[in-house]
Design a protein around this motif. Structure first.
Motif, mmCIF file in Angstrom:
data_model
loop_
_atom_site.group_PDB
_atom_site.id
_atom_site.type_symbol
_atom_site.label_atom_id
_atom_site.label_comp_id
_atom_site.label_asym_id
_atom_site.label_seq_id
_atom_site.Cartn_x
_atom_site.Cartn_y
_atom_site.Cartn_z
ATOM 1 N N ARG A 8 -121.708 66.492 -79.602
ATOM 2 C CA ARG A 8 -122.326 67.544 -78.823
ATOM 3 C C ARG A 8 -121.705 68.880 -79.213
ATOM 4 N N TYR A 10 -120.431 72.713 -78.220
ATOM 5 C CA TYR A 10 -119.879 73.477 -77.106
ATOM 6 C C TYR A 10 -119.569 74.887 -77.595
ATOM 7 N N ASP A 27 -117.580 67.996 -79.775
ATOM 8 C CA ASP A 27 -116.939 67.318 -78.649
ATOM 9 C C ASP A 27 -115.601 66.693 -79.013
ATOM 10 N N LEU A 70 -126.997 73.459 -76.848
ATOM 11 C CA LEU A 70 -125.576 73.334 -76.586
ATOM 12 C C LEU A 70 -125.350 72.543 -75.295
ATOM 13 N N HIS A 71 -124.341 71.694 -75.326
ATOM 14 C CA HIS A 71 -124.039 70.922 -74.124
ATOM 15 C C HIS A 71 -123.475 71.823 -73.023
ATOM 16 N N THR A 72 -122.480 72.648 -73.372
ATOM 17 C CA THR A 72 -121.858 73.528 -72.385
ATOM 18 C C THR A 72 -121.477 74.862 -73.026
ATOM 19 N N THR A 74 -119.139 78.119 -71.963
ATOM 20 C CA THR A 74 -118.177 78.654 -71.001
ATOM 21 C C THR A 74 -117.856 80.094 -71.371
ATOM 22 N N ALA A 98 -128.803 75.836 -73.300
ATOM 23 C CA ALA A 98 -127.547 75.266 -72.815
ATOM 24 C C ALA A 98 -127.809 74.379 -71.608
ATOM 25 N N TYR A 277 -113.699 77.614 -75.058
ATOM 26 C CA TYR A 277 -114.316 76.458 -75.711
ATOM 27 C C TYR A 277 -113.660 75.152 -75.270
ATOM 28 N N SER A 280 -114.701 74.039 -72.010
ATOM 29 C CA SER A 280 -116.045 73.451 -72.001
ATOM 30 C C SER A 280 -115.987 71.932 -72.158
ATOM 31 N N LEU A 281 -114.926 71.440 -72.782
ATOM 32 C CA LEU A 281 -114.803 69.999 -73.014
ATOM 33 C C LEU A 281 -114.362 69.239 -71.772
#
Length: 290
Positions: A8, A10, A27, A70-72, A74, A98, A277, A280-281
């Motif tokens: 994924r 981020y 990820d 994008l997954h996340t 931040t 996102a 970043y 975000s994980l």
């Protein structure tokens, strides 16, 4: 680059004093691309200009494609203003696809920007020079004292005004031609790098400017060490002056090393965006304005 089910994407973005920085990663904690850009502070610029700057920043990141989801995302932002989360979310979603959008405190993100490490002090130099420090309780304070890219530019401008005919000033003035035509904080790091290159080539005026910047960073670090009461801190160096100038970095490491032999000094490139970043994980939501 194609997004697969195995990895994924981020994105961490940090906003500080008119300059933004972004890091795209997967990820597994692997950085794919990074970029510096202009502010996306909609309080100061308005939504349209903020959206334009954010879009330009994100779309110029190496490795990103317009079709990527994008997954996340931040965003690490300063808490001076009360940002409305729905506006921040709309701003991000107008630029990228996102699944999740989060907001994180800039200072906390910067202190997270050294993977696997927990620095007590972070030196930031991509805009105005500043020093972050974390005490044993986890409280983060910030001291602003010079030595950043904007400080280098302002010092050079002042020197040119004071002594326009001094030896070496003409070459220094040439570094600032573009700045006079279009001054912008997000371009300060380009000008600071040009001044540093001039200093490394032996220009005495440029060398004085860079060394004054390094001395300002040293004073800021010493002030923070005294405030924390910790003489063996881990210090992260971030930004175009602290990391991009061998002259400034050497002076800083030599003097701080002499004053505090047990201090450890390590690079922390793009620490605020990297911290965003890495945040975000983390699976739990983060909305931290301390």
């Amino acid at each position: 680059m194609r997004q697969t089910t195995a990895k994924r994407l981020y994105l961490g973005i940090a906003e500080d004093d008119g300059v933004s920085m972004a890091i795209l990663g997967d990820d597994q904690g692997n950085v794919i691309g990074r970029q510096l850009g202009r502010s996306f502070d909609y309080h100061r610029l308005g939504i349209s200009a903020a959206r334009y700057n954010l879009s330009k920043l994100v779309r110029s990141i190496p490795g990103i494609r317009e079709t990527d989801r994008l997954h996340t995302v931040t965003l690490a932002m300063q808490p001076q203003y009360v940002y409305k989360f729905d506006k921040v979310m709309d701003l991000v979603n107008s630029v990228v696809y996102a699944t999740n959008v989060r907001v994180h405190c800039f200072s906390e993100a910067a202190m997270r920007g050294m993977p696997g490490r927990s620095p007590e002090i972070m030196i930031l130099t991509d805009t105005m020079g500043s020093v972050l420090g974390r005490d044993p309780t986890g409280t983060i304070t910030r001291l602003v004292g010079g030595g950043g890219a904007m400080d280098i530019v302002n010092d050079a401008l002042s020197r040119i005004t004071r002594e326009p005919c001094a030896y070496g000033v003409k070459e220094l003035r040439d570094c600032l031609v573009g700045w006079w035509e279009r001054p912008c904080r997000s371009r300060a790091h380009f000008v600071a790098r040009a001044i540093n290159e001039l200093a490394e080539a032996g220009n005495p005026v440029a060398l004085e400017v860079i060394l004054r910047g390094a001395n300002a960073l040293i004073k800021g670090a010493v002030a923070m060490i005294n405030q924390l009461g910790n003489t063996s801190p881990l210090i992260g160096l971030c930004g175009c002056v602290a990391l991009g100038s061998q002259i400034a970095q050497k002076r800083f490491c030599e003097v701080v090393g002499l004053l505090y032999p047990r201090a450890r000094i390590e690079p922390a490139d793009h620490a605020p965006a990297k911290g965003a970043y890495l945040s975000s994980l983390v699976s739990s939501p983060i909305s931290n304005w301390s």
